[in-house]
Design a protein around this motif. Structure first.
Motif, short mmCIF file in Angstrom:
data_model
loop_
_atom_site.label_atom_id
_atom_site.label_comp_id
_atom_site.label_asym_id
_atom_site.label_seq_id
_atom_site.Cartn_x
_atom_site.Cartn_y
_atom_site.Cartn_z
N PRO A 49 2.61 7.93 6.75
CA PRO A 49 1.97 6.64 6.48
C PRO A 49 2.01 6.21 5.02
CG PRO A 49 0.34 8.34 6.95
CD PRO A 49 1.66 8.92 7.29
N GLU A 109 5.52 7.43 16.17
CA GLU A 109 4.26 6.94 15.62
C GLU A 109 3.75 5.77 16.46
OE1 GLU A 109 2.64 8.31 12.79
OE2 GLU A 109 4.10 9.84 13.32
N THR A 142 6.40 -2.91 6.64
CA THR A 142 7.20 -2.03 5.79
C THR A 142 8.36 -1.42 6.59
OG1 THR A 142 5.75 -0.14 6.27
CG2 THR A 142 5.26 -1.44 4.30
N ASN A 143 8.14 -1.21 7.88
CA ASN A 143 9.21 -0.67 8.73
C ASN A 143 10.40 -1.63 8.78
OD1 ASN A 143 9.80 1.64 10.61
ND2 ASN A 143 10.07 -0.04 12.06
N ARG A 177 1.94 3.38 15.59
CA ARG A 177 2.00 2.10 14.88
C ARG A 177 3.37 1.43 14.98
NH1 ARG A 177 2.31 6.11 11.02
NH2 ARG A 177 3.86 5.89 9.34
N PHE A 178 4.40 2.15 15.42
CA PHE A 178 5.73 1.58 15.57
C PHE A 178 6.10 1.38 17.04
CE2 PHE A 178 6.53 4.11 11.49
CZ PHE A 178 6.13 3.04 10.70
N ASN A 199 11.76 7.40 11.12
CA ASN A 199 10.36 7.07 11.33
C ASN A 199 9.84 7.69 12.63
OD1 ASN A 199 11.30 5.47 13.43
ND2 ASN A 199 10.22 3.62 12.79
N GLN A 233 0.78 -1.23 0.00
CA GLN A 233 0.00 0.00 0.00
C GLN A 233 0.82 1.29 0.00
OE1 GLN A 233 -3.33 -0.54 -0.49
NE2 GLN A 233 -2.67 -2.68 -0.49
N ASN A 242 5.72 4.70 4.89
CA ASN A 242 5.99 3.59 5.80
C ASN A 242 4.72 3.26 6.56
OD1 ASN A 242 7.34 1.69 7.33
ND2 ASN A 242 8.56 3.16 8.50
N PRO A 243 3.78 2.57 5.92
CA PRO A 243 2.44 2.44 6.49
C PRO A 243 2.29 1.51 7.69
CG PRO A 243 2.58 1.31 4.37
CD PRO A 243 3.85 2.05 4.54
N ASN A 244 3.17 0.53 7.87
CA ASN A 244 2.93 -0.43 8.95
C ASN A 244 4.25 -1.06 9.42
OD1 ASN A 244 3.50 -2.73 7.11
ND2 ASN A 244 1.57 -2.10 6.16
N ALA A 245 4.14 -1.95 10.41
CA ALA A 245 5.33 -2.56 11.01
C ALA A 245 6.11 -3.39 10.01
CB ALA A 245 4.91 -3.42 12.21
#
Length: 559
Positions: free
Chosen positions: A243, A325, A251-252, A327-328, A349, A193, A246-249
């Protein structure tokens, strides 16, 4: 859970070191191997086009001149494109041309693999500039650094041979490493995404009926080479905290491994060139030990939270989440912070300006040392420089002429290494003092306390280490900061590279000396410990006063 997340990434990295390091050796060994069958049909017309049919080896001077002239041409073309981007295609948002000093800073930044950004990418650059200038220089600067590192490895490991041909190494770095791997990572990010489009900025209506502009663009393709080439320049102003980048863990983790694995694999490649894999593992172990020390510092500091918030009774069970963030969380933010400054990527990030004072020491220290994995080839070259220095110091202690990989280390090599070691703190500390002593520099400081000193010190450290991240509270888009950081980036990139190529050129001409019972071993745990100690002692002697005035003083104050 946080420690487990970090441990999983570390295990994956270690498992990738050997296969990736072996592949890099196959690419640059100039021996017939399977990579020739895969890529020679692409490279042959390129070599014919540039008149490189014989691909003869170069002296270190010719090699250095070749990569410098190539970089100068790319800088000139990029400067022109940014100055006229208003009139070029693929500019659906009608972005104006870039201001002169900002253009100077930007082209120097991306050509030196620093990617320091005094602008917001989504509003300062057209799609054409993002691709033809920014993405192009992300490939070419990474390939340049990789080529110089390989040339240095050849110089200290080969017996009476040249250090290679820059143009051959430069082309192979593109065709066999960065292009194919960047394409695969970009496709993976698109599947997860991350946007990849040439559509103009979206206009959407919010729930309250207000219009909102949402920037999009060719993000995934830039993200892949941004991390793979340890470039770090973000498509969006907030970089990998955005986002869309780097939308989520997942992709991180992909981005962390992308910017880390090639740099981590290079020591193993060095061991293969030296015909002694233990040499490579010793260098890797020294790097990893230093990395884990500083990673532990930032992780523990951020997990403990801000002392002021703790005294106020604010719930700190999640640690210090300011500038991070959700999400991280703390663990993946701390790991990203350590990796991006160890690998001199500069991608972020989370906002380093909001790290706790002790946590902020980690990115500062890793960039000051500039040898813990490092960018594309830079970290390995700098660590080998410290290795030669460690051998020299150990030789002095026992009254023996020092040797490294069968070559005697003499005055010429040590003078060049001294230049490289001293140039780094000089181009950090002198501009920092200048900025703190003049109104041109002080007007950019948004926090006139110990943290303000950290902001200035971080900016020049990031520039000198060709990292590009920043304590973003600093108002740095002014002629003073654009010009001074541009000059620091130039010196930080090319002084050390030319000096170390000169060391390689000197060593490659020397008579090989066979090992004896008196030869100091450089492939065991003792040498790894000496190497780590050498790095820490030199780093402390040069930079500890600056750190004491900034983050340490701030930590003591808020306690």
């Amino acid at each position: 859970m946080g420690i487990l997340q970090i441990a999983v990434v570390l295990v994956i990295l270690v498992l990738l070191v050997k296969p990736v390091g072996t592949y890099l050796y196959d690419v640059f060994s100039n021996e017939a191997n399977r990579t020739d069958r895969w890529f020679s049909f692409i490279e042959r017309p390129i070599f014919n086009l540039i008149g490189l049919k014989k691909r003869n080896g170069m002296t270190w001077k010719t090699y250095a001149l070749s990569f410098i002239i190539t970089n100068i041409v790319l800088v000139a073309v990029s400067y022109l494109l940014l100055r006229v981007q208003k009139f070029l295609p693929l500019n659906p948002n009608g972005i104006e041309r870039m201001e002169e000093t900002l253009t100077f800073n930007t082209v120097i930044s991306f050509m030196t693999n620093t990617n320091l950004q005094h602008y917001a990418g989504e509003s300062g650059l057209s799609y054409f500039s993002q691709m033809a200038v920014i993405t192009m220089m992300m490939f070419t600067s990474a390939a340049t650094g990789f080529s110089v590192a390989i040339a240095f490895i050849r110089g200290i490991t080969s017996k009476g041979e040249t250090i290679g041909n820059f143009f051959e190494d430069f082309v192979k770095a593109h065709t066999r490493i960065f292009f194919p791997i960047a394409f695969l990572i970009a496709m993976l990010l698109v599947a997860l995404q991350v946007p990849q489009t040439l559509q103009p900025t979206l206009t959407v209506t919010g729930v309250e009926g207000a219009g909102q502009q949402i920037a999009i663009g060719p993000v995934a393709s830039l993200e892949s080479i941004k991390h793979l080439g340890t470039n770090g320049g973000g498509f969006f102003g907030v970089n990998s905290a955005h986002p869309f980048e780097n939308p989520n863990a997942l992709t991180n983790v992909i981005e962390i491994l992308s910017m880390w694995v090639l740099s981590a694999a290079l020591p193993y490649t060095y061991g293969l060139f030296a015909k002694n894999r233990r040499q490579g593992w010793v260098i890797f172990s020294a790097m990893m030990l230093l990395f884990l020390m500083f990673l532990s510092l930032v992780f523990v500091s951020e997990s403990n939270g801000n002392p002021i918030m703790n005294r106020l009774g604010i719930d700190a069970s999640q640690g210090s989440m300011e500038g991070k963030e959700v999400r991280f969380g703390v663990a993946q933010s701390a790991l990203f912070t350590a990796v991006t400054t160890a690998a001199t990527t500069g991608s972020v990030n989370n906002m380093h300006d909001t790290l706790t004072p002790l946590g902020g020491i980690t990115p500062l220290a890793l960039m000051m040392l500039n040898c813990v994995f490092g960018g594309k080839g830079v970290g390995l070259v700098n660590m080998l420089m410290y290795a030669i220095l460690a051998v020299f110091l150990a030789g002095l202690m026992v009254g023996r002429t020092p040797e490294f990989l069968g070559r005697k280390i003499e005055a010429r090599e040590m003078k060049l290494i001294a230049v490289a070691i001293l140039a780094h703190p000089f181009i950090i500390l002198v501009p920092t003092a200048l900025a703190l002593a003049t109104e041109f520099g002080k007007t950019a400081i948004t926090n006139p306390s110990f943290h303000g000193i950290s902001q200035v010190l971080y900016e020049y450290t990031s520039s000198a280490a060709n990292n590009g991240s920043g304590f973003e509270g600093l108002g740095d888009n002014t002629p003073f900061w654009n010009i001074t950081t541009g000059l620091v980036m130039l010196f930080g990139r090319y002084v050390s590279m030319v000096a170390m190529l000169a060391v390689a050129g000197s060593l490659v001409r020397k008579q090989w000396v066979p090992e004896t019972v008196g030869t100091f071993r450089t492939d065991n745990r003792l040498f790894a410990g000496i190497l780590v100690g050498t790095v820490l002692i030199i780093g402390a002697l040069t930079f500890l006063p600056g750190i004491a005035l900034g983050p340490i003083a701030e930590h003591l104050t808020i306690r």
